[in-house]
Design a protein around this motif. Structure first.
Motif, mmCIF file in Angstrom:
data_model
loop_
_atom_site.group_PDB
_atom_site.id
_atom_site.type_symbol
_atom_site.label_atom_id
_atom_site.label_comp_id
_atom_site.label_asym_id
_atom_site.label_seq_id
_atom_site.Cartn_x
_atom_site.Cartn_y
_atom_site.Cartn_z
ATOM 1 N N GLU A 72 0.826 -1.202 0.000
ATOM 2 C CA GLU A 72 0.000 0.000 0.000
ATOM 3 C C GLU A 72 0.863 1.256 0.000
ATOM 4 O OE1 GLU A 72 -3.963 -1.275 2.488
ATOM 5 O OE2 GLU A 72 -2.172 -0.828 3.661
ATOM 6 N N SER A 73 0.320 2.294 -0.603
ATOM 7 C CA SER A 73 0.922 3.616 -0.511
ATOM 8 C C SER A 73 -0.045 4.509 0.265
ATOM 9 C CB SER A 73 1.201 4.191 -1.904
ATOM 10 O OG SER A 73 0.021 4.282 -2.645
ATOM 11 N N TYR A 74 0.448 5.639 0.729
ATOM 12 C CA TYR A 74 -0.418 6.539 1.482
ATOM 13 C C TYR A 74 -0.081 7.987 1.147
ATOM 14 C CZ TYR A 74 3.641 6.799 4.588
ATOM 15 O OH TYR A 74 4.905 6.975 5.089
ATOM 16 N N ARG A 75 -1.072 8.839 1.389
ATOM 17 C CA ARG A 75 -0.925 10.276 1.188
ATOM 18 C C ARG A 75 -1.531 10.961 2.401
ATOM 19 N NH1 ARG A 75 -4.728 13.564 -1.136
ATOM 20 N NH2 ARG A 75 -5.771 11.748 -2.021
ATOM 21 N N ILE A 76 -0.840 11.957 2.919
ATOM 22 C CA ILE A 76 -1.267 12.632 4.144
ATOM 23 C C ILE A 76 -1.665 14.075 3.821
ATOM 24 C CG2 ILE A 76 -0.520 13.452 6.419
ATOM 25 C CD1 ILE A 76 1.563 11.126 6.341
ATOM 26 N N GLU A 77 -2.796 14.494 4.358
ATOM 27 C CA GLU A 77 -3.227 15.893 4.302
ATOM 28 C C GLU A 77 -3.366 16.382 5.742
ATOM 29 O OE1 GLU A 77 -6.874 16.501 2.116
ATOM 30 O OE2 GLU A 77 -6.378 14.837 0.778
ATOM 31 N N ILE A 78 -2.800 17.533 6.030
ATOM 32 C CA ILE A 78 -2.932 18.141 7.362
ATOM 33 C C ILE A 78 -3.789 19.396 7.229
ATOM 34 C CG2 ILE A 78 -1.740 19.173 9.325
ATOM 35 C CD1 ILE A 78 -1.067 16.227 9.051
ATOM 36 N N GLU A 79 -4.862 19.464 8.010
ATOM 37 C CA GLU A 79 -5.737 20.627 8.036
ATOM 38 C C GLU A 79 -5.584 21.316 9.390
ATOM 39 O OE1 GLU A 79 -9.678 19.230 7.329
ATOM 40 O OE2 GLU A 79 -9.254 18.681 5.241
#
Length: 80
Positions: A72-79
């Motif tokens: 798996e790959s992942y992508r992170i978004e920080i709000e």
């Protein structure tokens, strides 16, 4: 602060659930669907307001628990 982590299978990894979704949509008349990939979204409520530190910590979380980095790959978004 909130972190949103998108996890999905890496390209080339078989995705039987995605294949089933695409087939079902086609059976329902959505002929424009050529394929589908299924993944997961994880929302984390975080303490603090340091975006860089949060990104580093969430990356650690992904590497240790949230994603199987072999497939798996992942992508992170920080709000903020």
């Amino acid at each position: 602060m909130k972190a949103i982590v998108h996890v999905g299978l890496k390209p080339g990894v078989l995705d039987p659930q995605g294949r089933t979704i695409a087939g079902s949509l086609q059976n329902l008349g959505f002929d424009e669907v050529k394929g589908a990939r299924q993944g997961k979204v994880i929302e984390l409520d975080l303490k603090g307001d340091d975006k860089e530190a949060a990104t580093l910590r969430v990356t650690e979380m992904c590497e240790k628990l949230l994603a199987n980095t072999v497939i798996e790959s992942y992508r992170i978004e920080i709000e903020v």
